[in-house]
Design an enzyme around this catalytic site. Structure first.
Site, PDB file in Angstrom:
ATOM      1  N   HIS A   1     -16.585  -7.004 -13.420  1.00 26.20           N
ATOM      2  CA  HIS A   1     -16.047  -5.769 -12.855  1.00 26.20           C
ATOM      3  C   HIS A   1     -15.868  -4.740 -13.963  1.00 26.20           C
ATOM      4  O   HIS A   1     -15.329  -5.043 -15.025  1.00 26.20           O
ATOM      5  CB  HIS A   1     -14.689  -5.990 -12.182  1.00 26.20           C
ATOM      6  CG  HIS A   1     -14.098  -4.717 -11.654  1.00 26.20           C
ATOM      7  ND1 HIS A   1     -14.474  -4.179 -10.445  1.00 26.20           N
ATOM      8  CD2 HIS A   1     -13.195  -3.852 -12.184  1.00 26.20           C
ATOM      9  CE1 HIS A   1     -13.823  -3.040 -10.248  1.00 26.20           C
ATOM     10  NE2 HIS A   1     -13.048  -2.822 -11.295  1.00 26.20           N
TER      11      HIS A   1
ATOM     12  N   ASP B   1      -5.787  -4.024   0.836  1.00 26.51           N
ATOM     13  CA  ASP B   1      -6.199  -3.184  -0.285  1.00 26.51           C
ATOM     14  C   ASP B   1      -6.990  -1.977   0.194  1.00 26.51           C
ATOM     15  O   ASP B   1      -6.862  -0.887  -0.347  1.00 26.51           O
ATOM     16  CB  ASP B   1      -7.031  -3.995  -1.279  1.00 26.51           C
ATOM     17  CG  ASP B   1      -7.538  -3.112  -2.408  1.00 26.51           C
ATOM     18  OD1 ASP B   1      -6.700  -2.659  -3.208  1.00 26.51           O
ATOM     19  OD2 ASP B   1      -8.749  -2.851  -2.470  1.00 26.51           O
TER      20      ASP B   1
ATOM     21  N   ARG C   1      -3.252   5.596  -1.799  1.00 25.22           N
ATOM     22  CA  ARG C   1      -2.936   5.957  -3.185  1.00 25.22           C
ATOM     23  C   ARG C   1      -3.695   7.199  -3.617  1.00 25.22           C
ATOM     24  O   ARG C   1      -3.188   8.023  -4.376  1.00 25.22           O
ATOM     25  CB  ARG C   1      -3.270   4.794  -4.118  1.00 25.22           C
ATOM     26  CG  ARG C   1      -2.303   3.622  -4.019  1.00 25.22           C
ATOM     27  CD  ARG C   1      -2.865   2.382  -4.691  1.00 25.22           C
ATOM     28  NE  ARG C   1      -3.303   2.660  -6.053  1.00 25.22           N
ATOM     29  CZ  ARG C   1      -4.359   2.089  -6.619  1.00 25.22           C
ATOM     30  NH1 ARG C   1      -5.102   1.224  -5.955  1.00 25.22           N
ATOM     31  NH2 ARG C   1      -4.684   2.384  -7.867  1.00 25.22           N
TER      32      ARG C   1
ATOM     33  N   SER D   1      -5.203  -4.214  -7.014  1.00 24.84           N
ATOM     34  CA  SER D   1      -6.335  -3.786  -6.195  1.00 24.84           C
ATOM     35  C   SER D   1      -7.622  -4.441  -6.663  1.00 24.84           C
ATOM     36  O   SER D   1      -8.381  -5.018  -5.877  1.00 24.84           O
ATOM     37  CB  SER D   1      -6.470  -2.257  -6.244  1.00 24.84           C
ATOM     38  OG  SER D   1      -7.624  -1.818  -5.563  1.00 24.84           O
TER      39      SER D   1
ATOM     40  N   LYS E   1      -9.390  -8.315  -4.791  1.00 23.95           N
ATOM     41  CA  LYS E   1     -10.757  -8.389  -4.273  1.00 23.95           C
ATOM     42  C   LYS E   1     -11.591  -9.403  -5.051  1.00 23.95           C
ATOM     43  O   LYS E   1     -12.370 -10.159  -4.468  1.00 23.95           O
ATOM     44  CB  LYS E   1     -11.426  -7.011  -4.330  1.00 23.95           C
ATOM     45  CG  LYS E   1     -10.838  -5.995  -3.354  1.00 23.95           C
ATOM     46  CD  LYS E   1     -11.615  -4.704  -3.358  1.00 23.95           C
ATOM     47  CE  LYS E   1     -11.454  -3.956  -4.663  1.00 23.95           C
ATOM     48  NZ  LYS E   1     -10.744  -2.695  -4.555  1.00 23.95           N
TER      49      LYS E   1
END
Length: 424
Positions: free
Chosen positions: A83, A162, A169, A184, A188
């Site tokens: 990520h 989320d 947000r 968040s 995931k």
């Protein structure tokens, strides 16, 4: 009975939320029993008051429990994901996923779309004719077993809490909360089911985290969350003061990624792809794999072509090309001393490569192609960058921003490392 206002007051006043309070409020928000304005107030309280490590672990677990958790045990090879917190020209997922798959791991890459000046992996891949981001659960597992990599959108059942909170947000000034960012991302990634995870946390003008200390804090928080959930997790802090590679924009970045897979491409893109590949393979236990060899001998390219075809794309089809191209030229002789990532990202966004709102369309062909990088010598009149757009009316602002971002001076800049820190 728990009431939303009691949870809001508790966090507002600095109390540590109980496990029961956290479970109740996340579940209630997912079901619609907690109103948007109540969760907005709680998000602001979390931003101001923070979470203890225990609260954050429980909040992340509650986000995961709001939906389904994928079971990848039947894939037949070690699973590992990557990520990135996002940056300008950050196309690394495109060559990285097939490269790691070619080395024996399975990469279940659930990706997103771009917002603002940072590009989205799905937007880039959708510039390939026929390629589709939606992959049903059965096909997802079959592709992981067969190809070794999937790059697709997350299903509706994965962390629905989320999905709702992320949108909230964005419009309530609470995006910057480190606990909410970390939960968040990690909810995931943990729900995705991979056994290992490598985080690429960007630092610099083109990154969400501009200061190294802030990036380090976010990385440390996410590594701890992953480790606590039983996922082998490591983070690299990497520089995002300069765009990655030459291409910034959807189809332009796909073309550059294919160059890397063919054994060429910009040195920084190749270096970061290999650094992350080695971390992923180590985390997956494939210590003897050689990703550099897989780039050289064509295995990574073969895997890329299979991945594109598996999701409906044609790897041989021409990529979209912008009908209008403008040039930004050097005013003086000298050396390129810096290329500011934020300015280039802003220009690509204005040209049509990015979006201001999640529902906005993007232009697959728009973007910036840098013809000079830091350390390159130039003469007055040399092309510093190309601007690509569907409408020439878009050039006015971006031309000035790119001219300001590419700084030409008398001397070359000192060499700067791409990988700044490793956090485990």
């Amino acid at each position: 009975m728990t009431a939303a206002v009691d949870v809001i007051r508790a966090k507002r006043d600095g109390a540590v939320l109980t496990d029961a309070q956290i479970d109740w409020v996340v579940d209630g928000y997912t079901r619609g029993a907690v109103a948007e304005e109540q969760m907005a107030a709680l998000a602001m309280a979390i931003l101001l008051r923070g979470f203890t490590p225990g609260e954050l672990r429980r909040w992340t677990a509650a986000m995961i429990a709001s939906g389904t958790r994928l079971d990848l045990s039947g894939v037949g090879r070690p699973t590992v994901d990557k990520h990135s917190t996002g940056g300008v020209g950050d196309k690394i997922t495109l060559p990285l996923a097939p490269l790691v798959a070619a080395c024996g791991a399975a990469v279940p890459q659930l990706s997103g779309r771009g917002l603002g000046h940072t590009g989205g992996t799905l937007d880039k891949l959708e510039s390939i004719p026929g390629w589709r981001a939606a992959v049903p659960a059965e096909a997802f597992l079959a592709q992981l077993r067969d190809v070794g990599a999937v790059v697709c959108a997350a299903g509706e059942r994965l962390c629905p809490a989320d999905r709702k909170l992320y949108a909230l947000r964005d419009v309530t000034g609470t995006v910057e909360s480190v606990p909410l960012i970390a939960s968040s991302i990690m909810s995931k990634k943990i729900a995705e089911g991979a056994g290992a995870l490598v985080l690429d946390v960007k630092v610099g003008s083109g990154a969400f985290m501009r200061e190294r200390a802030d990036a380090r804090a976010l990385a440390r928080t996410m590594v701890d969350l992953g480790t606590a959930a039983g996922v082998t997790t490591v983070a690299l802090l990497t520089d995002m003061s300069t765009p990655l590679g030459h291409a910034v924009g959807n189809a332009l970045e796909v073309a550059e990624s294919v160059e890397v897979l063919a054994g060429g491409g910009p040195a920084d893109v190749v270096a970061l792809t290999l650094a992350l590949a080695r971390e992923m393979l180590d985390a997956a236990g494939l210590l003897d794999a050689d990703p550099a060899a897989a780039l050289r001998d064509g295995r990574a390219m073969d895997r890329w072509r299979r991945l594109v075809r598996a999701q409906g794309g044609d790897p041989d089809a021409p990529l979209p090309r912008a009908p209008h191209v403008a040039h930004v030229r050097a005013d003086t002789d000298g050396v390129v001393g810096a290329v500011d990532a934020a300015g280039i990202g802003r220009a690509a966004w204005q040209l049509g490569a990015g979006r201001a709102r999640r529902e906005d369309p993007v232009s697959p062909a728009a973007g910036v192609l840098l013809r000079r990088r830091p350390g390159d010598r130039v003469r007055a009149g040399d092309v510093l960058a190309e601007l690509h757009a569907d409408d020439p009316a878009r050039f006015a602002g971006p031309a000035g921003w790119v001219a300001e971002a590419v700084r030409v001076g008398p001397t070359a800049p000192p060499p700067a490392p791409l990988v700044l820190e490793r956090i485990t």
